[in-house]
Design an enzyme around this catalytic site. Structure first.
Site, PDB file in Angstrom:
ATOM      1  CB  CYS A  22       3.738  34.090  15.722  1.00 12.03           C
ATOM      2  SG  CYS A  22       3.228  32.418  16.029  1.00 12.03           S
ATOM      3  CD  GLU A  23       4.623  40.279  15.582  1.00 10.62           C
ATOM      4  OE1 GLU A  23       5.475  41.069  16.053  1.00 10.62           O
ATOM      5  OE2 GLU A  23       4.524  40.014  14.381  1.00 10.62           O
ATOM      6  NE  ARG A  65      -5.197  52.328  24.616  1.00 10.88           N
ATOM      7  CZ  ARG A  65      -4.748  52.518  25.837  1.00 10.88           C
ATOM      8  NH1 ARG A  65      -4.835  51.557  26.742  1.00 10.88           N
ATOM      9  NH2 ARG A  65      -4.206  53.663  26.167  1.00 10.88           N
ATOM     10  CE1 TYR A  89      -1.794  54.287  20.366  1.00 15.84           C
ATOM     11  CE2 TYR A  89      -2.674  53.268  22.353  1.00 15.84           C
ATOM     12  CZ  TYR A  89      -2.864  53.807  21.086  1.00 15.84           C
ATOM     13  OH  TYR A  89      -4.129  53.865  20.573  1.00 15.84           O
ATOM     14  N   GLY A 134     -14.607  59.837  24.387  1.00 17.65           N
ATOM     15  CA  GLY A 134     -14.607  58.455  23.908  1.00 17.65           C
ATOM     16  C   GLY A 134     -14.184  57.562  25.060  1.00 17.65           C
TER      17      GLY A 134
HETATM   18  C1  LIG Z   1     -10.404  60.286  19.332  1.00 14.52           C
HETATM   19  C2  LIG Z   1     -11.148  61.547  19.327  1.00 14.52           C
HETATM   20  C3  LIG Z   1     -11.963  61.877  20.414  1.00 14.52           C
HETATM   21  C4  LIG Z   1     -12.077  61.038  21.651  1.00 14.52           C
HETATM   22  O1  LIG Z   1     -10.898  60.984  22.377  1.00 14.52           O
HETATM   23  P1  LIG Z   1     -10.868  60.242  23.796  1.00 14.52           P
HETATM   24  O2  LIG Z   1      -9.478  60.405  24.245  1.00 14.52           O
HETATM   25  O3  LIG Z   1     -11.235  58.827  23.560  1.00 14.52           O
HETATM   26  O4  LIG Z   1     -11.861  60.934  24.667  1.00 14.52           O
HETATM   27  C5  LIG Z   1     -12.708  63.027  20.317  1.00 14.52           C
HETATM   28  N1  LIG Z   1     -12.646  63.840  19.224  1.00 14.52           N
HETATM   29  C6  LIG Z   1     -11.858  63.548  18.181  1.00 14.52           C
HETATM   30  C7  LIG Z   1     -11.843  64.449  17.015  1.00 14.52           C
HETATM   31  C8  LIG Z   1     -11.085  62.409  18.192  1.00 14.52           C
HETATM   32  O5  LIG Z   1     -10.297  62.131  17.148  1.00 14.52           O
END
Ligand SMILES: *Cc1c(COP(=O)(O)O)cnc(C)c1O
Length: 440
Positions: free
Chosen positions: A362-363, A331, A335, A293
């Site tokens: 407002c945070e 983000r 985190y 991702g």
């Molecule tokens: C979020 C997720 C990904 C992707 O993770 P990345 O860190 O963005 O590469 C892949 N597989 C599952 C099951 C996920 O929940």
């Protein structure tokens, strides 16, 4: 300064991405503005595929669409020949609207509803990544009702959790996801699904974490999984056709991050699987699937903001506020994620001050960057925050009734608006005024 993908400094000292002037785009589309460097996404997609092709391994690269999903994004992923992970009816709906081939869609999630599963099976998705016993029972009902054979992967938690440089090995993982390998849940689940004739048990899935910089977490997980497959071969005469090793490959947000090249994770996985396969004489190498991702879209994204107010507290801190913040990028607040930023219209100017970048919500926690060295800035300047492509827009909210930004794709001097900025009207479109004479 660490410019990503096609980002470069133009002759006009502006930040250019994909052959387009980010300052001109900010003026044209307004700010905050999400820009995606399409060539970078394509290069990553092709790099992942090449890593498998070079080793002659059967594979699927599935984009974990939660990182950033939109119709245009799904069209791009389809053009590149990747598969797609979705985790909700909404992501599935978007993919189908983009005419993404259903057979290349994998449906994930730890609490898929009956309606979502039925929607997915009617749409003909390629497989369901089954997470828990409740889901097995729902799927049995739906498969019987629709008289449909369901391709499934079992999501396993191998007891290895990886984060950046560290991994944790536990006998039993405290995770909401999947069937535990250590406590017998995985065996029970396999026995259960193998006994139901409406299932075709393609194989298994495992995702050990995110923003991972080392290969050890993956190789250890593979070792653990394949040791377990040995037991499954003995007890169930079962060996998976598909081993999905998830995503989690790290990217470089700031100079503190030292990820490997994305393909290196893949190569390490393939080599470890090859090694493990020596224990399985006569078995074919399973197809290996991955689910990147962040590493497909993270550093392809840049957010352009307009700079507004500033507040200097002598000897304490100099705040510079921008016209977005936690509503378009949660983000840092969520985190403590770190980002780099540039003044998009002053790329030639040297840093002259240390400032902290505040959002407009407002945070007090709505801060994008603490302590960054920037040139002197005014309200005529644009701030470009790099590497915002993953879990930025997709986690955006309307907190404080702030509209979600526009998204523009850029490549080779071409630009296209792919998500419109929300309007004030959009913000109230689901609101229903009180009826007269009620609640008076
Ligand atoms: C979020 C997720 C990904 C992707 O993770 P990345 O860190 O963005 O590469 C892949 N597989 C599952 C099951 C996920 O929940």
């Amino acid at each position: 300064m660490n410019l990503h993908g096609t980002a470069q400094i133009g002759q006009n000292h502006h930040l250019w991405i994909g052959g387009t002037d980010t300052v001109e785009l900010a003026k044209k589309y307004g700010t905050p503005l999400y820009l995606y460097d399409v060539s970078l996404i394509k290069n990553r997609a092709r790099g992942f595929k090449r890593a498998f092709q070079e080793k002659g391994v059967g594979f699927q690269v599935a984009y974990a669409s939660k990182a950033f999903s939109s119709i245009a994004m799904f069209q791009l992923i389809e053009q590149e020949g990747l598969s797609l992970d979705v985790v909700s009816g909404g992501e599935l709906f978007t993919a189908l609207q983009a005419e993404f081939p259903a057979e290349r869609i994998h449906f994930h999630g730890n609490n898929k509803s009956y309606e979502e599963l039925e929607f997915a099976l009617n749409a003909g998705v390629g497989c369901i990544v089954v997470d828990n016993f409740f889901e097995i029972s729902l799927l049995k009902m739906i498969s019987s009702k629709l008289d449909k054979k369901v391709n499934i992967l079992l999501r396993l938690t191998p007891g290895i959790e990886a984060h950046t440089h560290d991994y944790i090995i536990t006998g039993q993982e405290d995770s909401k996801f999947g069937f535990d390998l250590g406590n017998g849940q995985a065996d029970k689940a396999l026995e259960d699904v193998l006994a139901f004739e409406g299932f075709r048990v393609l194989g298994i899935h495992c995702h050990i974490g995110s923003q991972i910089f080392e290969t050890e977490g993956f190789t250890l997980a593979i070792e653990k999984l394949f040791s377990h497959f040995k037991k499954w071969e003995e007890s169930f005469k079962y060996f998976p056709e598909v081993v999905n090793l998830g995503g989690g490959f790290g990217i470089q947000y700031t100079s503190e991050d030292t990820p490997l090249a994305p393909e290196q994770y893949v190569t390490a996985m393939i080599d470890e699987v090859g090694k493990q396969m020596r224990r399985f004489e006569g078995r074919d190498l399973p197809e290996l699937w991955i689910e990147p991702g962040r590493s497909l879209v993270g550093d392809a994204g840049t957010t352009i903001y307009s700079i507004g107010s500033q507040k200097e507290i002598e000897g304490v801190r100099h705040y510079v506020s921008v016209d977005g913040g936690m509503t378009d990028n949660i983000r840092p607040a969520l985190y403590q994620a770190k980002y780099e930023a540039y003044v998009a219209n002053k790329m030639n100017e040297k840093p002259a001050q240390t400032v902290s970048i505040a959002g407009k919500c407002c945070e007090s926690g709505d801060m994008l960057i603490w302590d960054i060295d920037l040139p002197i800035v005014t309200d005529n300047d644009y701030l470009a925050v790099s590497c915002t492509g993953a879990y930025g827009y997709s986690m955006a909210s309307n907190y404080n009734r702030i509209q979600r930004p526009a998204v523009v794709f850029v490549e080779n001097g071409e630009e296209q608006l792919v998500v419109k900025r929300e309007t004030y009207e959009d913000l109230i479109k689901n609101d229903i005024p009180l009826k007269t004479n009620v609640f008076v």
